[in-house]
Structure formats: structure tokens, C-alpha cells
Design an enzyme around this catalytic site. Sequence first.
Site, PDB file in Angstrom:
ATOM      1  N   GLY A   1       0.841  -1.208   0.000  1.00  0.00           N
ATOM      2  CA  GLY A   1       0.000   0.000   0.000  1.00  0.00           C
ATOM      3  C   GLY A   1       0.866   1.244   0.000  1.00  0.00           C
ATOM      4  O   GLY A   1       0.503   2.287   0.550  1.00  0.00           O
TER       5      GLY A   1
ATOM      6  N   ALA B   1       1.690   3.535  -1.974  1.00  0.00           N
ATOM      7  CA  ALA B   1       1.272   4.845  -2.502  1.00  0.00           C
ATOM      8  C   ALA B   1       0.069   5.383  -1.740  1.00  0.00           C
ATOM      9  O   ALA B   1      -0.508   6.402  -2.126  1.00  0.00           O
ATOM     10  CB  ALA B   1       0.932   4.720  -3.989  1.00  0.00           C
TER      11      ALA B   1
ATOM     12  N   ASP C   1      -4.776   2.151  19.171  1.00  0.00           N
ATOM     13  CA  ASP C   1      -5.787   2.183  20.225  1.00  0.00           C
ATOM     14  C   ASP C   1      -5.141   2.462  21.585  1.00  0.00           C
ATOM     15  O   ASP C   1      -5.674   3.201  22.403  1.00  0.00           O
ATOM     16  CB  ASP C   1      -6.543   0.843  20.243  1.00  0.00           C
ATOM     17  CG  ASP C   1      -7.023   0.477  18.847  1.00  0.00           C
ATOM     18  OD1 ASP C   1      -7.727   1.308  18.252  1.00  0.00           O
ATOM     19  OD2 ASP C   1      -6.660  -0.596  18.334  1.00  0.00           O
TER      20      ASP C   1
ATOM     21  N   HIS D   1      -9.161  -4.914  17.012  1.00  0.00           N
ATOM     22  CA  HIS D   1      -9.096  -3.498  16.622  1.00  0.00           C
ATOM     23  C   HIS D   1     -10.464  -3.151  16.029  1.00  0.00           C
ATOM     24  O   HIS D   1     -10.651  -3.128  14.813  1.00  0.00           O
ATOM     25  CB  HIS D   1      -7.964  -3.284  15.620  1.00  0.00           C
ATOM     26  CG  HIS D   1      -7.901  -1.891  15.069  1.00  0.00           C
ATOM     27  ND1 HIS D   1      -7.708  -0.777  15.861  1.00  0.00           N
ATOM     28  CD2 HIS D   1      -8.038  -1.423  13.798  1.00  0.00           C
ATOM     29  CE1 HIS D   1      -7.720   0.302  15.102  1.00  0.00           C
ATOM     30  NE2 HIS D   1      -7.931  -0.056  13.850  1.00  0.00           N
TER      31      HIS D   1
HETATM   32  P1  NAD Z   1      -5.281   4.169   1.223  1.00  0.00           P
HETATM   33  O1  NAD Z   1      -6.492   3.795   0.420  1.00  0.00           O
HETATM   34  O2  NAD Z   1      -4.853   5.576   1.270  1.00  0.00           O
HETATM   35  O3  NAD Z   1      -4.042   3.322   0.720  1.00  0.00           O
HETATM   36  C1  NAD Z   1      -4.115   1.953   0.565  1.00  0.00           C
HETATM   37  C2  NAD Z   1      -3.186   1.584  -0.569  1.00  0.00           C
HETATM   38  O4  NAD Z   1      -3.123   0.175  -0.624  1.00  0.00           O
HETATM   39  C3  NAD Z   1      -3.703   2.056  -1.943  1.00  0.00           C
HETATM   40  O5  NAD Z   1      -2.690   2.830  -2.566  1.00  0.00           O
HETATM   41  C4  NAD Z   1      -3.996   0.773  -2.681  1.00  0.00           C
HETATM   42  O6  NAD Z   1      -3.727   0.854  -4.062  1.00  0.00           O
HETATM   43  C5  NAD Z   1      -3.057  -0.190  -1.974  1.00  0.00           C
HETATM   44  N1  NAD Z   1      -3.436  -1.588  -2.093  1.00  0.00           N
HETATM   45  C6  NAD Z   1      -4.680  -2.119  -2.137  1.00  0.00           C
HETATM   46  N2  NAD Z   1      -4.606  -3.451  -2.300  1.00  0.00           N
HETATM   47  C7  NAD Z   1      -3.294  -3.751  -2.322  1.00  0.00           C
HETATM   48  C8  NAD Z   1      -2.593  -4.960  -2.478  1.00  0.00           C
HETATM   49  N3  NAD Z   1      -3.211  -6.128  -2.646  1.00  0.00           N
HETATM   50  N4  NAD Z   1      -1.240  -4.924  -2.473  1.00  0.00           N
HETATM   51  C9  NAD Z   1      -0.587  -3.761  -2.330  1.00  0.00           C
HETATM   52  N5  NAD Z   1      -1.204  -2.572  -2.205  1.00  0.00           N
HETATM   53  C10 NAD Z   1      -2.544  -2.578  -2.185  1.00  0.00           C
HETATM   54  O7  NAD Z   1      -5.525   3.571   2.695  1.00  0.00           O
HETATM   55  P2  NAD Z   1      -4.718   3.918   4.025  1.00  0.00           P
HETATM   56  O8  NAD Z   1      -5.363   5.089   4.677  1.00  0.00           O
HETATM   57  O9  NAD Z   1      -3.265   3.923   3.773  1.00  0.00           O
HETATM   58  O10 NAD Z   1      -5.130   2.642   4.908  1.00  0.00           O
HETATM   59  C11 NAD Z   1      -4.688   1.359   4.563  1.00  0.00           C
HETATM   60  C12 NAD Z   1      -5.332   0.316   5.475  1.00  0.00           C
HETATM   61  O11 NAD Z   1      -4.940   0.520   6.822  1.00  0.00           O
HETATM   62  C13 NAD Z   1      -6.862   0.347   5.467  1.00  0.00           C
HETATM   63  O12 NAD Z   1      -7.347  -0.997   5.484  1.00  0.00           O
HETATM   64  C14 NAD Z   1      -7.199   1.031   6.786  1.00  0.00           C
HETATM   65  O13 NAD Z   1      -8.472   0.688   7.255  1.00  0.00           O
HETATM   66  C15 NAD Z   1      -6.097   0.443   7.664  1.00  0.00           C
HETATM   67  N6  NAD Z   1      -5.825   1.167   8.911  1.00  0.00           N
HETATM   68  C16 NAD Z   1      -5.569   0.414  10.011  1.00  0.00           C
HETATM   69  C17 NAD Z   1      -5.280   1.039  11.220  1.00  0.00           C
HETATM   70  C18 NAD Z   1      -5.009   0.230  12.451  1.00  0.00           C
HETATM   71  O14 NAD Z   1      -4.924   0.817  13.529  1.00  0.00           O
HETATM   72  N7  NAD Z   1      -4.836  -1.093  12.396  1.00  0.00           N
HETATM   73  C19 NAD Z   1      -5.243   2.429  11.288  1.00  0.00           C
HETATM   74  C20 NAD Z   1      -5.512   3.175  10.135  1.00  0.00           C
HETATM   75  C21 NAD Z   1      -5.812   2.523   8.939  1.00  0.00           C
HETATM   76  C1  LMR Z   2      -8.471   3.596  12.765  1.00  0.00           C
HETATM   77  O1  LMR Z   2      -8.650   3.048  13.857  1.00  0.00           O
HETATM   78  O2  LMR Z   2      -8.331   4.825  12.660  1.00  0.00           O
HETATM   79  C2  LMR Z   2      -8.366   2.748  11.530  1.00  0.00           C
HETATM   80  O3  LMR Z   2      -8.576   1.402  11.833  1.00  0.00           O
HETATM   81  C3  LMR Z   2      -9.228   3.209  10.422  1.00  0.00           C
HETATM   82  C4  LMR Z   2     -10.679   2.889  10.702  1.00  0.00           C
HETATM   83  O4  LMR Z   2     -11.327   2.279   9.854  1.00  0.00           O
HETATM   84  O5  LMR Z   2     -11.170   3.257  11.774  1.00  0.00           O
END
Ligand code: NAD
Ligand code: LMR
Length: 328
Positions: free
Chosen positions: A11, A13, A161, A189
Site C-alpha cells: 500500500g 502509494a 488504540d 481493533h
Molecule cells: P489508502 O487507500 O490511502 O491506501 C491503501 C493503498 O493500498 C492504496 O494505494 C492501494 O492501491 C493499496 N493496495 C490495495 N490493495 C493492495 C494490495 N493487494 N497490495 C498492495 N497494495 C494494495 O488507505 P490507508 O489510509 O493507507 O489505509 C490502509 C489500510 O490501513 C486500510 O485498510 C485502513 O483501514 C487500515 N488502517 C488500520 C489502522 C489500524 O490501527 N490497524 C489504522 C488506520 C488505517
Molecule cells: C483507525 O482506527 O483509525 C483505523 O482502523 C481506520 C478505521 O477504519 O477506523
Amino acid sequence: MNKPIRVAVTGAAGQICYSLLPRIAAGEVFGTSTPVILQLLEIPLDKAQAALRGVGMELDDCAFPLLQDIIPSDKPEVAFRDANWVLLIGSKPRGPGQERADLLKDNGKIFIAQGRAIDAVAAEDARIAVVGNPCNTNCLIAAAQAKRLPRERFTAMVRLDQNRAVTQLARKAGVAVSAVERLIVYGNHSPTMFPDFANATISGTPVPQVITDKAWLNDTFIPTVGKRGAAIIEARGLSSAFSAANALIDHVRALLTPGPTLHSLAVHSDGSYGFTPGVWAGVPVRTTSPGTYEVVKGLVHNEFAKAKISATNAELVGERDAVRELLA
Ligand code: NAD
Ligand code: LMR
């Protein structure tokens, strides 16, 4: 100077990576004596690959002394080759009104192929941290593909969290965030997560003796932490990004830094604290040697806490059952 470390990031980008990659390249994660090679994975769409090229150009333009190479790719087998750390971020974020579990159908399958590729080509000492949501169950899916790497190497991120909970407690008590210690987030989460305030301390004193407003702790603090991700999506129209990147840095650094400090990490459950063996649940861990941890046992929970842990466990078991066909 140490040997360079290969860090695969998916991910690359996306939003989170835009905040994360310069910090890794600057030495904030693996230290200022460790050169890094960034192996960046994006989907094979022109737009995503163009954005990835742009990210690469910006990294070049920072002239980071520690950044030894950048390997962009649209193939997991290339991006994960010989990687010492694999940060699985790439996946779809949720939008307003969705729960993270709603993403399972779309995101879950990403982690099958990536789990397989990691097991096939990552370094012998590879450590994997999953951020893409729903991260606990995506971690379970990826780890299920591992035949070579031990499943303990796969961890999912509940550190955001923990950080959110620490700030809420510090604000309420009128102290610096550094005064809050031993705050552990149990379980998923998701809004069912349990931030265990009773075992946390503020300047060494148990939180309930400092914050005596029980109704606030039970009815405001817990849901505020649990629903913070949704509140950010509501406010920003996008999910949390730099706080997520920051939490991932804390997660990895915690795993690299041995010591007595308790950290919230979602790890393969061995049944501790009543979690069903085999799910990935947030529990207290401490790092025993760089990259290796143990679950800290023996923290005591009252009936209220046990009920919360049981509810978040039930959700994790439900998610596991919903993806059973992805675990073969
Ligand atoms: P985003 O949409 O800005 O970026 C995600 C990127 O992943 C995109 O550029 C997309 O093209 C790429 N992508 C999608 N499928 C892919 C694959 N199979 N292989 C490689 N790249 C791939 O999203 P973001 O804001 O960067 O968030 C990414 C993820 O993290 C989301 O699932 C979001 O819910 C999660 N997240 C988790 C937490 C946590 O605390 N665990 C916190 C924030 C976000
Ligand atoms: C967060 O906790 O901010 C991320 O997991 C993004 C979301 O879907 O809440």
C-alpha cells in the site's frame, strides 16, 4: 554501520505510507546506524504504479543518507524477497458508516496471496506487522499461509488504540501522556476492544485511584477509544493516516526494544486471558530480545473487564469463522 535491513511495505502509494516511508528512511524505526532498503508494493494499476513512482521520487529528493535503495513492484514475490520486516498496510479503508469487519470480504483475500509470498521469499528472520483492516483477522489469514515462518512472527496493530487511550486518560487526569503507563488494549481493533484502565497507572498510581469518575471510565472513555477511528473518518472523510503510521512505528520499535515495558500487540492467542486459541488478540506483551516477545500473564481482571474481553473474543471468533474458507 549495521548491515542494511530490507523493509517491505504494501500500500506504498497510500495515505498511511505517505507518512510512514520518510520516517523509516530517516532512521526513526530501525535506528540511525542501520541503512534501509525499501521494497514497495502497490497494485498493478497504472494509477497506483504512477503514484508509487511519485513516492519514490520524493524519497529520492529527501537524500536520506540511510536509504540505500528503493525497489518498487506490483508483485509480492519481488517486494517481499529477503525482507526482514514486512509491513502489510495495503488494503481498502472503510468509509463513513462502515465497520472494519465489513472490509473482510474485499480485503481478506489480499492476505492469502501475500501470506504465501511472504512464506516463500521473505528472509529467514522475517517479522510481519499487519495494519490493513480488519487487521487482527487479516493477520490470521496471512499467518495461516505460513508453513516456514512461525506464526508468532505475525502481529497485528492495536497500538493506535493504546496511544488513543493513553491520551484520553492523560487529558482527563490533567497530566502529561508520559505519566500514563501499562495501558493495554485487549482483543480486536474494533469498537469491542477493551482498553484496560484498571491495570494502567498514572505516575505509578492505579488509574481508578486518580480518575475516580467511574461513569466516565466505563461509559465515556471505553467507547471514545473504541470509536475513535470512526470519529476521524467522520471528521476527515478519510481514515486516520499519520497517527496510524506513528502507531506502526511504535509497534515495530516496541518489538525491537527488549525490556520490562508492557505493549499492546495483537498476537496469536495461546489461550491467555480467555482468548480462544488461534485468533489474533490484543494482549500485553514485553519484548525479550530484538524481534521476540512473550505474552505477559497474570494481570488481574474484575468481572466487568472479563465480560468486555469475552465480548471482543466472541467478535474475533465470529470473524475467524466468517473467513474459514480463506484459512485452508
Ligand atoms: P489508502 O487507500 O490511502 O491506501 C491503501 C493503498 O493500498 C492504496 O494505494 C492501494 O492501491 C493499496 N493496495 C490495495 N490493495 C493492495 C494490495 N493487494 N497490495 C498492495 N497494495 C494494495 O488507505 P490507508 O489510509 O493507507 O489505509 C490502509 C489500510 O490501513 C486500510 O485498510 C485502513 O483501514 C487500515 N488502517 C488500520 C489502522 C489500524 O490501527 N490497524 C489504522 C488506520 C488505517
Ligand atoms: C483507525 O482506527 O483509525 C483505523 O482502523 C481506520 C478505521 O477504519 O477506523
